[in-house]
Design a protein around this motif. Sequence first.
Motif, PDB file in Angstrom:
ATOM      1  N   VAL A  33      79.768  37.043  82.096  1.00  0.00           N
ATOM      2  CA  VAL A  33      80.151  38.410  81.755  1.00  0.00           C
ATOM      3  C   VAL A  33      79.347  39.396  82.593  1.00  0.00           C
ATOM      4  O   VAL A  33      79.846  40.453  82.994  1.00  0.00           O
ATOM      5  N   GLY A  34      78.083  39.053  82.884  1.00  0.00           N
ATOM      6  CA  GLY A  34      77.242  39.913  83.703  1.00  0.00           C
ATOM      7  C   GLY A  34      75.787  39.537  83.552  1.00  0.00           C
ATOM      8  O   GLY A  34      75.410  38.784  82.645  1.00  0.00           O
ATOM      9  N   PRO A  35      74.927  40.022  84.444  1.00  0.00           N
ATOM     10  CA  PRO A  35      73.487  39.748  84.347  1.00  0.00           C
ATOM     11  C   PRO A  35      72.945  40.227  83.001  1.00  0.00           C
ATOM     12  O   PRO A  35      73.425  41.208  82.437  1.00  0.00           O
ATOM     13  N   ARG A  36      71.924  39.538  82.509  1.00  0.00           N
ATOM     14  CA  ARG A  36      71.357  39.860  81.210  1.00  0.00           C
ATOM     15  C   ARG A  36      69.830  39.764  81.265  1.00  0.00           C
ATOM     16  O   ARG A  36      69.274  38.906  81.951  1.00  0.00           O
ATOM     17  N   ARG A  37      69.183  40.628  80.500  1.00  0.00           N
ATOM     18  CA  ARG A  37      67.763  40.476  80.271  1.00  0.00           C
ATOM     19  C   ARG A  37      67.559  39.386  79.230  1.00  0.00           C
ATOM     20  O   ARG A  37      68.485  39.018  78.505  1.00  0.00           O
ATOM     21  N   TYR A  38      66.329  38.908  79.135  1.00  0.00           N
ATOM     22  CA  TYR A  38      66.014  37.850  78.162  1.00  0.00           C
ATOM     23  C   TYR A  38      66.415  38.287  76.753  1.00  0.00           C
ATOM     24  O   TYR A  38      67.054  37.534  76.010  1.00  0.00           O
ATOM     25  N   GLY A  39      66.047  39.517  76.363  1.00  0.00           N
ATOM     26  CA  GLY A  39      66.359  40.006  75.027  1.00  0.00           C
ATOM     27  C   GLY A  39      67.853  40.116  74.784  1.00  0.00           C
ATOM     28  O   GLY A  39      68.325  39.895  73.670  1.00  0.00           O
ATOM     29  N   GLU A  40      68.614  40.456  75.826  1.00  0.00           N
ATOM     30  CA  GLU A  40      70.073  40.551  75.682  1.00  0.00           C
ATOM     31  C   GLU A  40      70.686  39.171  75.492  1.00  0.00           C
ATOM     32  O   GLU A  40      71.623  39.005  74.703  1.00  0.00           O
ATOM     33  N   SER A  72      65.390  47.534  88.246  1.00  0.00           N
ATOM     34  CA  SER A  72      64.928  48.725  87.522  1.00  0.00           C
ATOM     35  C   SER A  72      63.695  48.413  86.664  1.00  0.00           C
ATOM     36  O   SER A  72      63.640  48.728  85.482  1.00  0.00           O
ATOM     37  N   ARG A  73      62.730  47.742  87.256  1.00  0.00           N
ATOM     38  CA  ARG A  73      61.451  47.431  86.616  1.00  0.00           C
ATOM     39  C   ARG A  73      61.549  46.403  85.491  1.00  0.00           C
ATOM     40  O   ARG A  73      60.594  46.234  84.726  1.00  0.00           O
ATOM     41  N   VAL A  74      62.673  45.754  85.351  1.00  0.00           N
ATOM     42  CA  VAL A  74      62.793  44.678  84.368  1.00  0.00           C
ATOM     43  C   VAL A  74      63.309  43.428  85.085  1.00  0.00           C
ATOM     44  O   VAL A  74      63.851  43.509  86.188  1.00  0.00           O
ATOM     45  N   ILE A  75      63.118  42.291  84.443  1.00  0.00           N
ATOM     46  CA  ILE A  75      63.619  41.028  84.982  1.00  0.00           C
ATOM     47  C   ILE A  75      64.947  40.716  84.317  1.00  0.00           C
ATOM     48  O   ILE A  75      65.077  40.755  83.096  1.00  0.00           O
ATOM     49  N   ILE A  76      65.929  40.435  85.136  1.00  0.00           N
ATOM     50  CA  ILE A  76      67.230  40.030  84.593  1.00  0.00           C
ATOM     51  C   ILE A  76      67.540  38.606  85.082  1.00  0.00           C
ATOM     52  O   ILE A  76      66.983  38.132  86.077  1.00  0.00           O
ATOM     53  N   TYR A  77      68.413  37.955  84.346  1.00  0.00           N
ATOM     54  CA  TYR A  77      68.896  36.628  84.729  1.00  0.00           C
ATOM     55  C   TYR A  77      70.337  36.777  85.182  1.00  0.00           C
ATOM     56  O   TYR A  77      71.137  37.480  84.559  1.00  0.00           O
ATOM     57  N   GLU A  78      70.671  36.114  86.277  1.00  0.00           N
ATOM     58  CA  GLU A  78      72.036  36.172  86.794  1.00  0.00           C
ATOM     59  C   GLU A  78      72.403  34.815  87.372  1.00  0.00           C
ATOM     60  O   GLU A  78      71.532  34.012  87.726  1.00  0.00           O
ATOM     61  N   LEU A  79      73.689  34.575  87.470  1.00  0.00           N
ATOM     62  CA  LEU A  79      74.166  33.325  88.047  1.00  0.00           C
ATOM     63  C   LEU A  79      74.015  33.355  89.560  1.00  0.00           C
ATOM     64  O   LEU A  79      74.199  34.388  90.203  1.00  0.00           O
ATOM     65  N   THR A  80      73.675  32.223  90.131  1.00  0.00           N
ATOM     66  CA  THR A  80      73.710  32.065  91.578  1.00  0.00           C
ATOM     67  C   THR A  80      75.161  31.811  92.001  1.00  0.00           C
ATOM     68  O   THR A  80      76.060  31.657  91.161  1.00  0.00           O
TER      69      THR A  80
END
Length: 213
Positions: A33-40, A72-80
């Motif tokens: 669906v889209g990149p997400r932060r750990y909390g998301e 934007s100063r946070v770490i996000i996870y995304e698919l390669t």
Amino acid sequence: MAARDYGQYGGTARALELVGERWALLIVRDLLVGPRRYGELSAGLPRIPTNVLATRLKELQAAGVIRRAPRSRVIIYELTEYGRELEPIVLALGAWGFRALGEPRDDQVITPESMTIDLRSAFQSSAAALLPPTSYSAHVGSADLVLRVDGPALAVDAGSGPADIRFEADAGIRRLITGDVSADAALRAGIVRVIEGDRSLIHRFAETFRIAA
């Protein structure tokens, strides 16, 4: 590498070693669906233990399926790119599983991510190509989505917004998507409730989103 080792040399066994652990494919689903932060990610998978989420993320990173990226100063996870190759597999698996859905239990929820992938799994691009461009604002369970169909292309965004028709539904919408009930029957039974717009567009929705039972 995932903890499970099937002791077999083959593509299917290796794929399951990489993404077959519990929760792994649901993490991939949400990242489609889209990149997400750990909390998301945690919020979108409310029953996943935090230690399991952290472990799965590490395993998927090690397998080259996802990556961590600063934004934007946070770490996000995304698919390669390699991970994105799972998209048709996840959509096909979702369509297959959708046909086996029964009535939801009290402890089961509909998330924006799960509903997005279900609708993408059900999207009939060939049928949509023959219909006028249409936008739908849908409130399904606790998920608010805007669906924009333009020919064979589908865009799904979380939240609400202007659309040709605004409707709400609960998990019973699966009966419309599988063709178990017609659009007219779904409207009469209150399975789909039109808030604003032309009620006849529910017929178009039923043509555009369909998983045969």
